[in-house]
Design an enzyme around this catalytic site. Structure first.
Site, PDB file in Angstrom:
ATOM      1  N   ASP A  23      -3.587  -3.303   2.923  1.00  0.00           N
ATOM      2  CA  ASP A  23      -2.134  -3.123   2.965  1.00  0.00           C
ATOM      3  C   ASP A  23      -1.734  -3.022   4.439  1.00  0.00           C
ATOM      4  OD1 ASP A  23       0.536  -2.429   2.255  1.00  0.00           O
ATOM      5  OD2 ASP A  23       0.024  -0.299   2.299  1.00  0.00           O
ATOM      6  N   GLY A  78       1.567  -1.086   5.841  1.00  0.00           N
ATOM      7  CA  GLY A  78       2.150   0.197   6.216  1.00  0.00           C
ATOM      8  C   GLY A  78       1.278   1.384   5.870  1.00  0.00           C
ATOM      9  N   LYS A 130       3.402  -5.727  -5.205  1.00  0.00           N
ATOM     10  CA  LYS A 130       2.497  -4.723  -5.766  1.00  0.00           C
ATOM     11  C   LYS A 130       3.340  -3.648  -6.443  1.00  0.00           C
ATOM     12  CE  LYS A 130       1.022  -4.044  -1.585  1.00  0.00           C
ATOM     13  NZ  LYS A 130       0.355  -3.512  -0.381  1.00  0.00           N
ATOM     14  N   SER A 143       0.943  -7.240   1.727  1.00  0.00           N
ATOM     15  CA  SER A 143       1.978  -6.245   1.989  1.00  0.00           C
ATOM     16  C   SER A 143       3.250  -6.500   1.192  1.00  0.00           C
ATOM     17  CB  SER A 143       2.317  -6.246   3.490  1.00  0.00           C
ATOM     18  OG  SER A 143       3.368  -5.347   3.774  1.00  0.00           O
TER      19      SER A 143
END
Length: 199
Positions: free
Chosen positions: A6, A8, A141, A107
C-alpha cells in the site's frame, strides 16, 4: 514471490489532520469542528474509483462539511496529507527486486493526490516494478476484484503473494482470497517482517 505494498502509512506517512488543519487556517472554522464533520463517505469512494472528477469531489466534500473553499484552496489543503517517505521501506523494496521478486504498489488514491506525490517522491516509482492505482482501475480496496486484477496482471497465485496495508478492512479483503496479508501498525512492522528474510 509477489510483494504488494500500500502507499499511505506504508511507504509514505500521511496524516489527514494536516488536511483539516490547512482548511481550518483558510476558513477559520475550528479544527475540532472539521474533525467531527470529516468522514470518508460515498463521494470519497467514488473519487478513488475515478467515477467523479476532482472538482465534483471537492464540491461534494465542501458541501458535506460546510467549507467555504475555492477549488484551489481545497486542493492546497488536500495535498497537505503527505508527511514524509519511509526510506527503510523503499530500501526493502529495492532489496526484494534485487533478489528477483516482483514488487508492486496498490493504492486507493485519487487524481488530486497523483498530481503531487509522484513528483514529490520519485523514489516510489524507482522502487516498484509497477504501480496500481484505484482511480485508474475503477475499483478500490477492499473489493476482491482489485486484488484479483493485480494477481492476474502479475501472473501470481495468492499463495505466492504477500500484501502490506495499514487498513484492517483491506487486509481482510486480501486474506479472504488466500493472500498472506500483513497489517502495518507502525514503522517497525515491515522491517521486522523482513528482518530474517533479508539477512
Amino acid at each position: 514471490m509477489l510483494y504488494i505494498f500500500d502507499l499511505g502509512n506504508v511507504i509514505v506517512d500521511i496524516d489527514f489532520n494536516r488536511v483539516l488543519g490547512a482548511w481550518s487556517d483558510l476558513t477559520r472554522i475550528p479544527l475540532a469542528s472539521l474533525k467531527k464533520s470529516f468522514h470518508m463517505g460515498e463521494a470519497f469512494h467514488q473519487h478513488e474509483r475515478g467515477e467523479i472528477s476532482d472538482e465534483a469531489f471537492a464540491e461534494a466534500l465542501c458541501h458535506e462539511m460546510a467549507l467555504p473553499l475555492s477549488y484551489e484552496q481545497f486542493s492546497h489543503g488536500w495535498q497537505a496529507v503527505f508527511v514524509a517517505l519511509r526510506p527503510e521501506v523503499i530500501a526493502i523494496m529495492h532489496k526484494l527486486r534485487e533478489q528477483g521478486h516482483r514488487v508492486v504498489v496498490l493504492s486507493n488514491t485519487n487524481r488530486l493526490h497523483t498530481t503531487f506525490w509522484p513528483e514529490e517522491y520519485p523514489e516510489i516509482r524507482d522502487a516498484a516494478d509497477h504501480i496500481y492505482l484505484s482511480q485508474d482501475l475503477g475499483m478500490r480496496k477492499p473489493e476482491a476484484r482489485i486484488y484479483q486484477h493485480v494477481l492476474q496482471a502479475e501472473g501470481f497465485s495468492p499463495s505466492d503473494t504477500v500484501f502490506f496495508d495499514d487498513n484492517a478492512d483491506n487486509i481482510e479483503g486480501a486474506n479472504q482470497l488466500g493472500i498472506t496479508s500483513i497489517l502495518v501498525k507502525d514503522k517497525t512492522t515491515i522491517p521486522d517482517y523482513f528482518a530474517k528474510v533479508l539477512c
